[in-house]
Design a protein around this motif. Structure first.
Motif, short mmCIF file in Angstrom:
data_model
loop_
_atom_site.label_atom_id
_atom_site.label_comp_id
_atom_site.label_asym_id
_atom_site.label_seq_id
_atom_site.Cartn_x
_atom_site.Cartn_y
_atom_site.Cartn_z
N GLU A 197 1.32 -1.01 0.08
CA GLU A 197 0.30 0.03 -0.17
C GLU A 197 0.84 0.80 -0.19
O GLU A 197 0.50 2.26 0.51
N ASP A 198 2.45 1.34 -1.06
CA ASP A 198 2.72 1.89 -0.80
C ASP A 198 2.53 2.68 -2.03
O ASP A 198 3.60 2.77 -2.77
N PHE A 199 1.17 3.57 -2.17
CA PHE A 199 1.20 3.76 -3.53
C PHE A 199 1.86 4.73 -4.57
O PHE A 199 1.82 4.69 -5.61
N GLY A 200 2.72 5.97 -3.86
CA GLY A 200 3.60 6.68 -4.52
C GLY A 200 4.91 6.11 -4.83
O GLY A 200 4.86 6.85 -6.06
N LYS A 201 5.33 5.38 -4.02
CA LYS A 201 6.47 4.61 -4.37
C LYS A 201 6.30 4.03 -5.53
O LYS A 201 6.79 3.57 -6.22
N TYR A 202 5.20 2.58 -5.98
CA TYR A 202 4.51 1.84 -6.33
C TYR A 202 4.49 2.52 -8.50
O TYR A 202 4.70 2.64 -9.25
N VAL A 203 3.67 4.02 -8.15
CA VAL A 203 3.78 4.56 -9.26
C VAL A 203 5.16 5.25 -9.19
O VAL A 203 5.37 5.63 -11.08
#
Length: 230
Positions: free
Chosen positions: A146-152
């Motif tokens: 759920e680290d969506f910032g890092k994901y994108v």
């Protein structure tokens, strides 16, 4: 009413906002079944029975249209007359306008079903396209955490390495869309399915009041009445 089937609750706000961007009045309901994607990721295959049961449950709400936002279950959508896949409209556009399509994905369960869609649409359009495999699955762990910032961010960095090898990048999963924010200097077009798909399906509803789902329900009711007539 438009019903959305999501495999993660993070998509609710995004798709609600997209609908409101083009239509302030249409009723929208969101249904989430995270077990469907969990099953696909852990088993390496989709849960067709569970998917069809979920669609049947949503049909009880009598929506005009059901849209699946999870590309992993695209093949199930193709086999079910009661639901549309969010990536169909954008793939039709990409095949019509580009020759070398970079198929970008972070969930490996998405690869084959998205690739099959491109091939099928190309055959229908009578066009030959090259599909460049853009495997960004190393970013998936950030999504699961759920680290969506890092994901994108990681997804965007991966995309940059394919700049010279493609005519266009297709972000096969709705969750990848925000990677575009990190690609302001990218020289190739980058497309995601959500906005393009929502706009296309809303236009279809306005042009054709009898939706695919409504027609299916009508046929079911007629069949039921006819069975009693004999």
């Amino acid at each position: 009413m438009i019903a959305f089937l999501h495999t993660s609750s993070i998509h609710i706000e995004r798709f609600e906002n997209l609908v409101r961007k083009f239509d302030q009045e249409v009723e929208v309901k969101h249904f989430v079944n995270e077990d469907l994607l969990d099953y696909a990721m852990s088993e390496g295959t989709t849960n067709t029975k569970g998917f069809n049961q979920e669609v049947q449950s949503i049909q009880n709400e009598q929506p005009k249209l059901i849209i699946c936002t999870c590309s992993t279950y695209g093949a199930e959508c193709d086999q079910n007359d009661n639901i549309e896949r969010i990536d169909q409209p954008i793939v039709e556009h990409l095949v019509a306008n580009y020759n070398k399509i970079g198929l970008a994905y972070t969930a490996k369960s998405t690869k084959r079903v998205s690739q099959d869609l491109i091939i099928r649409v190309a055959q229908k359009q009578g066009k030959k396209v090259d599909i460049v495999d853009c495997d960004y699955s190393s970013a998936w762990a950030h999504y699961e955490n759920e680290d969506f910032g890092k994901y994108v961010q990681v997804t965007a960095e991966k995309i940059k390495t394919y700049e010279r090898g493609v005519d266009v990048i297709f972000l096969a999963q709705a969750s990848m869309e925000n990677a575009k924010k990190h690609l302001s200097n990218f020289t190739k077009e980058v497309y995601a399915s959500p906005e393009f798909g929502i706009k296309s399906y809303l236009q279809r509803i306005k042009q054709d009041p009898i939706s695919k789902v409504s027609l299916a329900l009508l046929r079911k009711n007629i069949a039921g009445r006819n069975s009693y007539a004999f």
